[in-house]
Design a protein around this motif. Sequence first.
Motif, PDB file in Angstrom:
ATOM      1  N   VAL A  22       7.780 -17.542   1.806  1.00 18.06           N
ATOM      2  CA  VAL A  22       7.729 -17.968   0.413  1.00 18.06           C
ATOM      3  C   VAL A  22       6.372 -17.540  -0.117  1.00 18.06           C
ATOM      4  CG1 VAL A  22       7.752 -19.959  -1.150  1.00 18.06           C
ATOM      5  CG2 VAL A  22       9.216 -19.947   0.878  1.00 18.06           C
ATOM      6  N   GLY A  23       6.348 -16.980  -1.312  1.00 18.92           N
ATOM      7  CA  GLY A  23       5.065 -16.554  -1.853  1.00 18.92           C
ATOM      8  C   GLY A  23       5.157 -16.165  -3.306  1.00 18.92           C
ATOM      9  N   GLN A  24       4.118 -15.486  -3.746  1.00 14.30           N
ATOM     10  CA  GLN A  24       4.042 -14.976  -5.106  1.00 14.30           C
ATOM     11  C   GLN A  24       3.733 -13.500  -5.053  1.00 14.30           C
ATOM     12  OE1 GLN A  24       0.965 -17.574  -6.766  1.00 14.30           O
ATOM     13  NE2 GLN A  24       2.565 -18.682  -7.860  1.00 14.30           N
ATOM     14  N   LEU A  25       4.194 -12.780  -6.084  1.00 15.49           N
ATOM     15  CA  LEU A  25       3.861 -11.363  -6.179  1.00 15.49           C
ATOM     16  C   LEU A  25       3.460 -11.026  -7.597  1.00 15.49           C
ATOM     17  CD1 LEU A  25       6.383  -9.720  -7.700  1.00 15.49           C
ATOM     18  CD2 LEU A  25       7.469 -10.117  -5.509  1.00 15.49           C
ATOM     19  N   LYS A  26       2.641  -9.997  -7.708  1.00 17.82           N
ATOM     20  CA  LYS A  26       2.224  -9.479  -9.012  1.00 17.82           C
ATOM     21  C   LYS A  26       2.477  -7.989  -8.998  1.00 17.82           C
ATOM     22  CE  LYS A  26      -1.080  -9.447 -12.662  1.00 17.82           C
ATOM     23  NZ  LYS A  26      -0.081  -9.139 -13.667  1.00 17.82           N
ATOM     24  N   ALA A  27       3.368  -7.534  -9.893  1.00 20.29           N
ATOM     25  CA  ALA A  27       3.706  -6.116  -9.996  1.00 20.29           C
ATOM     26  C   ALA A  27       3.190  -5.566 -11.319  1.00 20.29           C
ATOM     27  CB  ALA A  27       5.215  -5.921  -9.896  1.00 20.29           C
ATOM     28  N   ASP A  28       2.387  -4.508 -11.241  1.00 18.67           N
ATOM     29  CA  ASP A  28       1.796  -3.881 -12.429  1.00 18.67           C
ATOM     30  C   ASP A  28       1.177  -4.960 -13.326  1.00 18.67           C
ATOM     31  OD1 ASP A  28       2.446  -1.336 -11.526  1.00 18.67           O
ATOM     32  OD2 ASP A  28       4.376  -1.320 -12.540  1.00 18.67           O
ATOM     33  N   THR A  51       0.802  -1.225   0.000  1.00 17.88           N
ATOM     34  CA  THR A  51       0.000   0.000   0.000  1.00 17.88           C
ATOM     35  C   THR A  51       0.836   1.276   0.000  1.00 17.88           C
ATOM     36  OG1 THR A  51      -0.231  -0.098   2.397  1.00 17.88           O
ATOM     37  CG2 THR A  51      -2.010  -1.081   1.093  1.00 17.88           C
ATOM     38  N   ASP A  52       1.928   1.316   0.782  1.00 20.98           N
ATOM     39  CA  ASP A  52       2.740   2.539   0.862  1.00 20.98           C
ATOM     40  C   ASP A  52       4.142   2.185   1.365  1.00 20.98           C
ATOM     41  OD1 ASP A  52       3.838   5.038   1.107  1.00 20.98           O
ATOM     42  OD2 ASP A  52       2.369   5.776   2.548  1.00 20.98           O
ATOM     43  N   ARG A  53       5.036   1.839   0.430  1.00 21.77           N
ATOM     44  CA  ARG A  53       6.389   1.398   0.785  1.00 21.77           C
ATOM     45  C   ARG A  53       7.158   2.437   1.590  1.00 21.77           C
ATOM     46  NH1 ARG A  53       8.320   0.289  -4.945  1.00 21.77           N
ATOM     47  NH2 ARG A  53       6.315   1.179  -5.462  1.00 21.77           N
ATOM     48  N   SER A  54       6.817   3.712   1.438  1.00 21.17           N
ATOM     49  CA  SER A  54       7.552   4.758   2.171  1.00 21.17           C
ATOM     50  C   SER A  54       7.352   4.626   3.682  1.00 21.17           C
ATOM     51  CB  SER A  54       7.120   6.144   1.703  1.00 21.17           C
ATOM     52  OG  SER A  54       5.786   6.403   2.096  1.00 21.17           O
ATOM     53  N   GLN A  55       6.305   3.923   4.107  1.00 17.92           N
ATOM     54  CA  GLN A  55       6.033   3.736   5.532  1.00 17.92           C
ATOM     55  C   GLN A  55       6.861   2.596   6.154  1.00 17.92           C
ATOM     56  OE1 GLN A  55       3.998   5.854   7.312  1.00 17.92           O
ATOM     57  NE2 GLN A  55       4.125   6.948   5.368  1.00 17.92           N
ATOM     58  N   LEU A  56       7.604   1.864   5.329  1.00 17.69           N
ATOM     59  CA  LEU A  56       8.371   0.734   5.846  1.00 17.69           C
ATOM     60  C   LEU A  56       9.525   1.157   6.749  1.00 17.69           C
ATOM     61  CD1 LEU A  56       8.408  -1.582   2.712  1.00 17.69           C
ATOM     62  CD2 LEU A  56       7.326  -2.068   4.920  1.00 17.69           C
ATOM     63  N   GLY A  57       9.904   2.421   6.729  1.00 22.41           N
ATOM     64  CA  GLY A  57      10.977   2.898   7.590  1.00 22.41           C
ATOM     65  C   GLY A  57      10.716   2.631   9.059  1.00 22.41           C
ATOM     66  N   ALA A  58       9.473   2.550   9.440  1.00 20.57           N
ATOM     67  CA  ALA A  58       9.122   2.335  10.848  1.00 20.57           C
ATOM     68  C   ALA A  58       9.569   0.968  11.364  1.00 20.57           C
ATOM     69  CB  ALA A  58       7.616   2.492  11.038  1.00 20.57           C
ATOM     70  N   ILE A  59       9.822   0.010  10.471  1.00 18.88           N
ATOM     71  CA  ILE A  59      10.189  -1.329  10.933  1.00 18.88           C
ATOM     72  C   ILE A  59      11.690  -1.581  10.910  1.00 18.88           C
ATOM     73  CG2 ILE A  59       7.955  -2.271  10.252  1.00 18.88           C
ATOM     74  CD1 ILE A  59       9.561  -3.693   7.967  1.00 18.88           C
ATOM     75  N   GLU A 116      14.796   4.146   0.736  1.00 15.80           N
ATOM     76  CA  GLU A 116      15.036   4.725  -0.594  1.00 15.80           C
ATOM     77  C   GLU A 116      14.994   3.632  -1.657  1.00 15.80           C
ATOM     78  OE1 GLU A 116      18.590   6.976  -3.067  1.00 15.80           O
ATOM     79  OE2 GLU A 116      18.543   7.168  -0.883  1.00 15.80           O
ATOM     80  N   LYS A 117      15.640   2.495  -1.392  1.00 15.00           N
ATOM     81  CA  LYS A 117      15.641   1.382  -2.342  1.00 15.00           C
ATOM     82  C   LYS A 117      14.221   0.852  -2.559  1.00 15.00           C
ATOM     83  CE  LYS A 117      16.740  -2.083  -4.936  1.00 15.00           C
ATOM     84  NZ  LYS A 117      16.965  -1.828  -6.366  1.00 15.00           N
ATOM     85  N   LEU A 118      13.517   0.552  -1.474  1.00 19.18           N
ATOM     86  CA  LEU A 118      12.179  -0.033  -1.604  1.00 19.18           C
ATOM     87  C   LEU A 118      11.195   0.935  -2.256  1.00 19.18           C
ATOM     88  CD1 LEU A 118      11.928  -1.929   1.804  1.00 19.18           C
ATOM     89  CD2 LEU A 118      12.611  -2.824  -0.445  1.00 19.18           C
ATOM     90  N   SER A 119      11.325   2.228  -1.970  1.00 17.51           N
ATOM     91  CA  SER A 119      10.424   3.229  -2.545  1.00 17.51           C
ATOM     92  C   SER A 119      10.708   3.469  -4.021  1.00 17.51           C
ATOM     93  CB  SER A 119      10.536   4.553  -1.792  1.00 17.51           C
ATOM     94  OG  SER A 119      10.122   4.386  -0.451  1.00 17.51           O
ATOM     95  N   SER A 120      11.930   3.158  -4.464  1.00  8.50           N
ATOM     96  CA  SER A 120      12.303   3.442  -5.854  1.00  8.50           C
ATOM     97  C   SER A 120      12.120   2.238  -6.780  1.00  8.50           C
ATOM     98  CB  SER A 120      13.756   3.918  -5.914  1.00  8.50           C
ATOM     99  OG  SER A 120      14.632   2.848  -5.599  1.00  8.50           O
ATOM    100  N   LEU A 121      11.592   1.145  -6.269  1.00 11.39           N
ATOM    101  CA  LEU A 121      11.385  -0.022  -7.134  1.00 11.39           C
ATOM    102  C   LEU A 121      10.440   0.357  -8.276  1.00 11.39           C
ATOM    103  CD1 LEU A 121      11.126  -2.755  -4.375  1.00 11.39           C
ATOM    104  CD2 LEU A 121      13.001  -2.427  -5.999  1.00 11.39           C
ATOM    105  N   PRO A 122      10.722  -0.142  -9.487  1.00 10.07           N
ATOM    106  CA  PRO A 122      10.052   0.367 -10.693  1.00 10.07           C
ATOM    107  C   PRO A 122       8.674  -0.221 -10.990  1.00 10.07           C
ATOM    108  CG  PRO A 122      11.661  -1.266 -11.303  1.00 10.07           C
ATOM    109  CD  PRO A 122      11.763  -1.108  -9.806  1.00 10.07           C
ATOM    110  N   PHE A 123       7.765  -0.110 -10.053  1.00 13.36           N
ATOM    111  CA  PHE A 123       6.381  -0.508 -10.312  1.00 13.36           C
ATOM    112  C   PHE A 123       5.477   0.409  -9.514  1.00 13.36           C
ATOM    113  CE2 PHE A 123       8.313  -3.463  -7.258  1.00 13.36           C
ATOM    114  CZ  PHE A 123       7.599  -3.153  -6.121  1.00 13.36           C
ATOM    115  N   THR A 124       4.222   0.507  -9.947  1.00 15.48           N
ATOM    116  CA  THR A 124       3.274   1.359  -9.228  1.00 15.48           C
ATOM    117  C   THR A 124       2.315   0.549  -8.369  1.00 15.48           C
ATOM    118  OG1 THR A 124       1.870   1.406 -11.182  1.00 15.48           O
ATOM    119  CG2 THR A 124       3.366   3.251 -10.886  1.00 15.48           C
ATOM    120  N   LYS A 125       1.974  -0.658  -8.831  1.00 17.62           N
ATOM    121  CA  LYS A 125       1.079  -1.527  -8.064  1.00 17.62           C
ATOM    122  C   LYS A 125       1.784  -2.845  -7.793  1.00 17.62           C
ATOM    123  CE  LYS A 125      -2.220  -2.189 -10.794  1.00 17.62           C
ATOM    124  NZ  LYS A 125      -3.386  -2.625 -11.524  1.00 17.62           N
TER     125      LYS A 125
END
Length: 127
Positions: free
Chosen positions: A86-92, A24-32, A54-63
């Motif tokens: 272990v899992g699966q992800l779907k980006a854009d 939902t909002d990678r910029s909030q991951l700094g708290a962890i 910075e790395k996680l927020s700059s990953l090249p996808f929007t969803k």
Amino acid sequence: MGDKPIWEQIGSSFVQHYYQLFDTDRSQLGAIYIDASCLTWEGQQFQGKAAIVEKLSSLPFTKIAHSITAQDHQPTPDSCILSMVVGQLKADEDPIMGFHQIFLLKNINDAWVCTNDIFRLALHNFG
């Protein structure tokens, strides 16, 4: 959840919280993370909360959406928790991809933080 060991409860709660923030909002991951935290993302090393966010927020996808297939948690001798996901992800509009992620969690001032984070896509090169 009461019948699971405490480290599994903490690990599972962390995993759920992490991927909810990531999706939902990678910029909030700094708290962890803390300033001493380390991230290895597909072989690239990052150290410190600011560099990791910075790395996680700059990953090249929007969803992105993560689906967790399995997770395992262990207590460590120094009172940390080691978690493997272990899992699966779907980006854009990309195809669904498998992934593996490992977290080392430490309790600092009554809050669980991630001191170490290792991520890899589950891609296989048969060439």
